[in-house]
Every structure is written in C-alpha cells, then in structure tokens.
Design a protein around this motif. Structure first.
Motif, PDB file in Angstrom:
ATOM      1  N   ILE A   1      64.086  33.873  13.322  1.00 25.08           N
ATOM      2  CA  ILE A   1      65.527  34.153  13.383  1.00 25.08           C
ATOM      3  C   ILE A   1      66.255  32.814  13.455  1.00 25.08           C
ATOM      4  N   ALA A   2      67.564  32.863  13.303  1.00 27.97           N
ATOM      5  CA  ALA A   2      68.369  31.643  13.399  1.00 27.97           C
ATOM      6  C   ALA A   2      68.257  31.072  14.816  1.00 27.97           C
ATOM      7  N   PRO A   3      68.184  29.760  14.927  1.00 23.20           N
ATOM      8  CA  PRO A   3      68.160  29.157  16.266  1.00 23.20           C
ATOM      9  C   PRO A   3      69.402  29.567  17.054  1.00 23.20           C
ATOM     10  N   TYR A   4      69.226  29.789  18.333  1.00 19.52           N
ATOM     11  CA  TYR A   4      70.323  30.232  19.181  1.00 19.52           C
ATOM     12  C   TYR A   4      70.419  29.322  20.409  1.00 19.52           C
ATOM     13  N   GLY A   5      71.590  29.362  21.036  1.00 21.88           N
ATOM     14  CA  GLY A   5      71.793  28.646  22.294  1.00 21.88           C
ATOM     15  C   GLY A   5      71.300  27.211  22.261  1.00 21.88           C
ATOM     16  N   ARG A   6      70.561  26.850  23.283  1.00 21.44           N
ATOM     17  CA  ARG A   6      70.075  25.477  23.438  1.00 21.44           C
ATOM     18  C   ARG A   6      69.071  25.065  22.364  1.00 21.44           C
ATOM     19  N   TYR A   7      68.592  26.027  21.566  1.00 21.49           N
ATOM     20  CA  TYR A   7      67.594  25.723  20.550  1.00 21.49           C
ATOM     21  C   TYR A   7      68.206  25.389  19.192  1.00 21.49           C
ATOM     22  N   ALA A   8      69.497  25.609  19.046  1.00 16.91           N
ATOM     23  CA  ALA A   8      70.173  25.265  17.794  1.00 16.91           C
ATOM     24  C   ALA A   8      70.072  23.760  17.575  1.00 16.91           C
ATOM     25  N   GLY A   9      69.645  23.393  16.379  1.00 17.10           N
ATOM     26  CA  GLY A   9      69.546  21.984  16.039  1.00 17.10           C
ATOM     27  C   GLY A   9      68.304  21.283  16.555  1.00 17.10           C
ATOM     28  N   ARG A  10      67.415  21.999  17.193  1.00 13.69           N
ATOM     29  CA  ARG A  10      66.179  21.390  17.708  1.00 13.69           C
ATOM     30  C   ARG A  10      65.054  21.665  16.723  1.00 13.69           C
ATOM     31  N   LYS A  11      64.691  20.649  15.973  1.00 11.89           N
ATOM     32  CA  LYS A  11      63.709  20.799  14.900  1.00 11.89           C
ATOM     33  C   LYS A  11      62.314  21.134  15.400  1.00 11.89           C
TER      34      LYS A  11
ATOM     35  N   GLN B   1      66.956  44.407  20.964  1.00  9.49           N
ATOM     36  CA  GLN B   1      66.152  43.357  20.371  1.00  9.49           C
ATOM     37  C   GLN B   1      65.750  42.335  21.426  1.00  9.49           C
ATOM     38  N   VAL B   2      64.660  41.646  21.146  1.00 11.67           N
ATOM     39  CA  VAL B   2      64.198  40.569  22.006  1.00 11.67           C
ATOM     40  C   VAL B   2      64.055  39.319  21.145  1.00 11.67           C
ATOM     41  N   CYS B   3      64.353  38.190  21.765  1.00 11.54           N
ATOM     42  CA  CYS B   3      64.292  36.905  21.088  1.00 11.54           C
ATOM     43  C   CYS B   3      63.514  35.941  21.970  1.00 11.54           C
ATOM     44  N   LEU B   4      63.041  34.876  21.355  1.00 13.25           N
ATOM     45  CA  LEU B   4      62.361  33.836  22.123  1.00 13.25           C
ATOM     46  C   LEU B   4      62.327  32.564  21.308  1.00 13.25           C
ATOM     47  N   SER B   5      62.011  31.494  21.983  1.00  9.25           N
ATOM     48  CA  SER B   5      61.798  30.225  21.314  1.00  9.25           C
ATOM     49  C   SER B   5      60.488  29.637  21.809  1.00  9.25           C
ATOM     50  N   THR B   6      59.774  29.022  20.905  1.00  3.41           N
ATOM     51  CA  THR B   6      58.580  28.270  21.259  1.00  3.41           C
ATOM     52  C   THR B   6      58.561  27.029  20.382  1.00  3.41           C
ATOM     53  N   ARG B   7      57.748  26.098  20.735  1.00  4.33           N
ATOM     54  CA  ARG B   7      57.651  24.888  19.919  1.00  4.33           C
ATOM     55  C   ARG B   7      56.761  25.156  18.715  1.00  4.33           C
ATOM     56  N   LYS B   8      57.156  24.625  17.573  1.00  2.49           N
ATOM     57  CA  LYS B   8      56.384  24.818  16.339  1.00  2.49           C
ATOM     58  C   LYS B   8      54.944  24.344  16.500  1.00  2.49           C
ATOM     59  N   ILE B   9      54.761  23.289  17.265  1.00  2.03           N
ATOM     60  CA  ILE B   9      53.419  22.741  17.455  1.00  2.03           C
ATOM     61  C   ILE B   9      52.499  23.702  18.213  1.00  2.03           C
ATOM     62  N   ASN B  10      53.085  24.653  18.920  1.00  9.42           N
ATOM     63  CA  ASN B  10      52.313  25.646  19.663  1.00  9.42           C
ATOM     64  C   ASN B  10      51.925  26.778  18.694  1.00  9.42           C
ATOM     65  N   GLU B  11      51.035  26.456  17.784  1.00 11.93           N
ATOM     66  CA  GLU B  11      50.664  27.381  16.720  1.00 11.93           C
ATOM     67  C   GLU B  11      50.023  28.657  17.248  1.00 11.93           C
ATOM     68  N   ARG B  12      49.301  28.556  18.342  1.00 10.79           N
ATOM     69  CA  ARG B  12      48.665  29.751  18.915  1.00 10.79           C
ATOM     70  C   ARG B  12      49.723  30.761  19.363  1.00 10.79           C
ATOM     71  N   ALA B  13      50.763  30.274  20.035  1.00 10.06           N
ATOM     72  CA  ALA B  13      51.837  31.169  20.482  1.00 10.06           C
ATOM     73  C   ALA B  13      52.581  31.754  19.296  1.00 10.06           C
ATOM     74  N   THR B  14      52.901  30.922  18.329  1.00  8.43           N
ATOM     75  CA  THR B  14      53.624  31.400  17.151  1.00  8.43           C
ATOM     76  C   THR B  14      52.822  32.482  16.439  1.00  8.43           C
ATOM     77  N   ALA B  15      51.537  32.270  16.269  1.00  8.35           N
ATOM     78  CA  ALA B  15      50.684  33.268  15.606  1.00  8.35           C
ATOM     79  C   ALA B  15      50.614  34.553  16.430  1.00  8.35           C
ATOM     80  N   PHE B  16      50.523  34.433  17.747  1.00 11.40           N
ATOM     81  CA  PHE B  16      50.484  35.605  18.624  1.00 11.40           C
ATOM     82  C   PHE B  16      51.742  36.460  18.430  1.00 11.40           C
TER      83      PHE B  16
END
Length: 150
Positions: free
Chosen positions: A127-137, A103-118
């Motif tokens: 997926i559930a937030p992981y690592g340094r992204y846990a708790g980052r709204k 599996q592959v995972c990633l994080s992007t900012r919600k405001i980056n709608e173009r990346a999220t849509a891609f």
C-alpha cells in the motif's frame, strides 16, 4: 499448543518478548524498532496487545494493533518464535474486525524479507506509505482488508 491472549504490554513477560523482538530486528535491520512503538498506544479503546504462550506457559510471541485512521488499524510489534506467527496474526485480525476495523496496515523494513514474505503469504499487499513511513525508502507498507465475522 499455542495460546494467544490479551496482555498488558507493560507486564514482565511482554517486556521480555519485546526485548527479544528488538534484538532480532536490530540484528536484521540495524534498528530495534522501539522508536515507533509506545505501549500506551495499545492501552486505548479499539487497540489490543496479545502474547502467545506455548503449552508450558512460556511467552513465545507478541503482537498488537492500534487505531490508525478511520476504519484502519495498524499492526505493531509482531514477533513469533516456534511457529506461532500465524496464530498471532489471526487473533489480531479477528479482534480488529470485532473492534470495527475494516482494514489493517503495517510497515516493516524491506531488508526484513522473512517478515515481508510472511505477511504476503497471509494476504497482505503493498500500500502507499503512510504516516511516519512516507518517504522512507527502507520501509515497505502492507495492508489487508478484513472480512467481517459472520
């Protein structure tokens, strides 16, 4: 024609493309994303950094993956100009599968709608937030199961 090939992230073309990525991210999110990427993270076994080049050899995109935990790899520093994103992502997914990741995972900012849509168009689901992204709204974590190449 786009070529996507492994590259040392410290090479000048790679550094230049990542600088363009940081500028684009800063304009969209207010943060260039450099604090969450260290080039040495993709110089270890079972990691990869790739550079996309156009027909004339100009660097037009980049992407990487690094070990996350267990059978998961984390995709980092994806950036695409002139429509090379699908080729970059496909190369990273194939290579990660060949490296034994399931599996592959990633994080992007919600405001980056173009990346999220891609990523969603390419089969990535929240997926559930992981690592340094846990708790980052401001962050959204996405993942995808890899199909083993036959």
């Amino acid at each position: 024609m786009v070529r996507v090939e492994p590259c040392d992230p410290r090479e000048p073309d790679a550094v230049a493309v990542m600088a363009r990525l940081s500028g684009a991210l800063a304009a969209i999110t207010g943060d260039g994303g450099t604090s969450s990427f260290d080039p040495s993270d993709v110089l270890v076994p079972r990691s990869l950094f790739v550079l996309a080049r156009d027909g004339a050899g100009a660097a037009i995109g980049c992407g990487a993956y690094r070990p996350l935990e267990g059978d998961a790899a984390e995709i980092k520093r994806m950036y695409a100009e002139r429509g090379c994103g699908a080729a970059l992502l496909a190369k990273l997914e194939r290579a990660a599968s060949a490296d034994g990741y399931r599996q592959v995972c990633l994080s992007t900012r919600k405001i980056n709608e173009r990346a999220t849509a891609f990523y969603r168009r390419h089969g990535y689901l929240p997926i559930a937030p992981y690592g340094r992204y846990a708790g980052r709204k401001e962050s959204i974590c996405l993942g995808k199961a890899l199909i083993e190449a036959i």
